[in-house]
Design a protein around this motif. Structure first.
Motif, mmCIF file in Angstrom:
data_model
loop_
_atom_site.group_PDB
_atom_site.id
_atom_site.type_symbol
_atom_site.label_atom_id
_atom_site.label_comp_id
_atom_site.label_asym_id
_atom_site.label_seq_id
_atom_site.Cartn_x
_atom_site.Cartn_y
_atom_site.Cartn_z
ATOM 1 N N LEU A 39 0.834 -1.203 0.000
ATOM 2 C CA LEU A 39 0.000 0.000 0.000
ATOM 3 C C LEU A 39 0.870 1.254 0.000
ATOM 4 C CD1 LEU A 39 -2.798 -1.012 2.529
ATOM 5 C CD2 LEU A 39 -3.048 -0.700 0.059
ATOM 6 N N GLN A 40 1.931 1.238 0.802
ATOM 7 C CA GLN A 40 2.845 2.376 0.851
ATOM 8 C C GLN A 40 3.459 2.619 -0.528
ATOM 9 O OE1 GLN A 40 6.169 1.800 3.497
ATOM 10 N NE2 GLN A 40 6.792 3.925 3.392
ATOM 11 N N GLN A 41 3.857 1.560 -1.207
ATOM 12 C CA GLN A 41 4.439 1.709 -2.547
ATOM 13 C C GLN A 41 3.416 2.269 -3.534
ATOM 14 O OE1 GLN A 41 7.665 1.556 -3.340
ATOM 15 N NE2 GLN A 41 7.842 1.303 -1.127
ATOM 16 N N GLN A 42 2.165 1.837 -3.417
ATOM 17 C CA GLN A 42 1.122 2.367 -4.288
ATOM 18 C C GLN A 42 0.908 3.857 -4.049
ATOM 19 O OE1 GLN A 42 -2.156 -0.349 -3.390
ATOM 20 N NE2 GLN A 42 -2.024 -1.131 -5.475
ATOM 21 N N VAL A 43 0.949 4.268 -2.786
ATOM 22 C CA VAL A 43 0.817 5.692 -2.462
ATOM 23 C C VAL A 43 1.965 6.462 -3.092
ATOM 24 C CG1 VAL A 43 0.906 7.406 -0.605
ATOM 25 C CG2 VAL A 43 -0.506 5.365 -0.335
ATOM 26 N N LEU A 44 3.192 5.971 -2.957
ATOM 27 C CA LEU A 44 4.354 6.650 -3.527
ATOM 28 C C LEU A 44 4.273 6.727 -5.050
ATOM 29 C CD1 LEU A 44 7.153 5.291 -1.182
ATOM 30 C CD2 LEU A 44 6.536 7.700 -1.526
ATOM 31 N N GLU A 45 3.798 5.662 -5.680
ATOM 32 C CA GLU A 45 3.636 5.677 -7.142
ATOM 33 C C GLU A 45 2.608 6.720 -7.566
ATOM 34 O OE1 GLU A 45 2.687 1.657 -8.259
ATOM 35 O OE2 GLU A 45 4.658 0.918 -7.625
ATOM 36 N N ARG A 46 1.497 6.781 -6.849
ATOM 37 C CA ARG A 46 0.453 7.757 -7.187
ATOM 38 C C ARG A 46 0.958 9.175 -6.966
ATOM 39 N NH1 ARG A 46 -5.238 7.540 -6.381
ATOM 40 N NH2 ARG A 46 -5.090 5.337 -6.868
ATOM 41 N N LEU A 71 -4.147 4.260 7.750
ATOM 42 C CA LEU A 71 -3.785 5.506 8.421
ATOM 43 C C LEU A 71 -2.305 5.798 8.175
ATOM 44 C CD1 LEU A 71 -5.169 7.571 10.280
ATOM 45 C CD2 LEU A 71 -4.366 6.241 12.212
ATOM 46 N N GLY A 72 -2.056 6.854 7.403
ATOM 47 C CA GLY A 72 -0.683 7.169 7.024
ATOM 48 C C GLY A 72 -0.325 8.621 7.274
ATOM 49 N N PRO A 73 0.880 9.014 6.847
ATOM 50 C CA PRO A 73 1.328 10.398 7.003
ATOM 51 C C PRO A 73 0.502 11.359 6.145
ATOM 52 C CG PRO A 73 3.157 8.963 6.375
ATOM 53 C CD PRO A 73 1.910 8.172 6.262
ATOM 54 N N ASP A 74 0.683 12.636 6.388
ATOM 55 C CA ASP A 74 -0.007 13.662 5.607
ATOM 56 C C ASP A 74 0.340 13.564 4.130
ATOM 57 O OD1 ASP A 74 -1.208 14.732 7.825
ATOM 58 O OD2 ASP A 74 0.231 16.358 8.065
ATOM 59 N N GLY A 75 -0.588 14.013 3.311
ATOM 60 C CA GLY A 75 -0.330 14.144 1.883
ATOM 61 C C GLY A 75 -0.647 12.931 1.055
ATOM 62 N N GLY A 76 -1.176 11.897 1.643
ATOM 63 C CA GLY A 76 -1.441 10.684 0.877
ATOM 64 C C GLY A 76 -2.899 10.307 0.823
ATOM 65 N N SER A 77 -3.787 11.265 0.996
ATOM 66 C CA SER A 77 -5.211 10.954 0.980
ATOM 67 C C SER A 77 -5.637 10.535 -0.422
ATOM 68 C CB SER A 77 -6.024 12.172 1.425
ATOM 69 O OG SER A 77 -7.390 11.863 1.402
ATOM 70 N N MET A 78 -6.025 9.274 -0.557
ATOM 71 C CA MET A 78 -6.419 8.727 -1.857
ATOM 72 C C MET A 78 -7.084 7.375 -1.657
ATOM 73 S SD MET A 78 -2.636 7.517 -3.177
ATOM 74 C CE MET A 78 -1.897 9.103 -2.895
ATOM 75 N N LYS A 79 -7.721 6.897 -2.698
ATOM 76 C CA LYS A 79 -8.286 5.553 -2.685
ATOM 77 C C LYS A 79 -7.404 4.660 -3.543
ATOM 78 C CE LYS A 79 -13.023 6.815 -1.800
ATOM 79 N NZ LYS A 79 -14.403 6.780 -2.239
ATOM 80 N N LEU A 80 -7.135 3.459 -3.028
ATOM 81 C CA LEU A 80 -6.312 2.489 -3.732
ATOM 82 C C LEU A 80 -7.080 1.184 -3.873
ATOM 83 C CD1 LEU A 80 -2.978 2.961 -1.745
ATOM 84 C CD2 LEU A 80 -3.552 3.949 -3.962
#
Length: 160
Positions: A6-13, A105-114
């Motif tokens: 999930l973290q990698q998907q957030v970084l890719e997005r 629940l993650g750090p700021d700036g990653g609000s998105m749907k995966l």
């Protein structure tokens, strides 16, 4: 479900968003500095408006870079029931209509749907109202937030 995936998907997005923001900065800058857009009178503001747009897009790009830095440093930990829900928790909530939702629940700036497999995961910050309300809660606890005149109530089904 793998939190690191999930973290990698957030970084890719976020990387995709950054590319789009940087392209928008370049286009707005080119418009602002193009010789055809030099103001001929005080009402000719296309170049000025493009300069404001370029500035806003540059700020957006910088915000995305900061979010990426936070997400790169982020290390999701396994759920510890003695501490309750903390940053990095993967939480399944159910509302009063028995509708379930999965939240990461993650750090700021990653609000998105995966999409992880067939499951939709909403990534939220611990600074979001629902994120703040979940901190410290455990499986079986109730979580509620006030949205305008409506109070939304959830139960924590599972935490990973």
């Amino acid at each position: 479900m793998d939190k690191f995936l999930l973290q990698q998907q957030v970084l890719e997005r976020l990387a995709e968003d950054l590319l789009q923001a940087e392209q928008a900065v370049r286009e707005a800058h080119e418009t602002a500095t193009h010789e055809e857009n030099i103001a001929e009178n005080k009402y000719d503001t296309l170049g000025l408006e493009a300069a404001y747009l370029a500035t806003g897009q540059a700020r957006r790009a910088e915000g995305i870079r900061q979010a990426m830095a936070h997400w790169r440093q982020f290390r999701p930990r396994p759920y510890d029931p003695s501490k309750g829900i903390q940053l990095g928790a993967l939480v399944c909530l159910v509302d009063s209509d028995d509708q379930q939702q999965l939240l990461f629940l993650g750090p700021d700036g990653g609000s998105m749907k995966l999409l992880c497999g067939t499951q939709l995961v909403q990534v939220i910050s611990s600074e979001a109202p629902l994120g703040r309300a979940m901190l410290g809660k455990c499986e079986g606890d109730e979580v509620w937030i006030q949205v305008a005149p409506i109070r939304q109530q959830f139960e924590v089904l599972r935490v990973h």
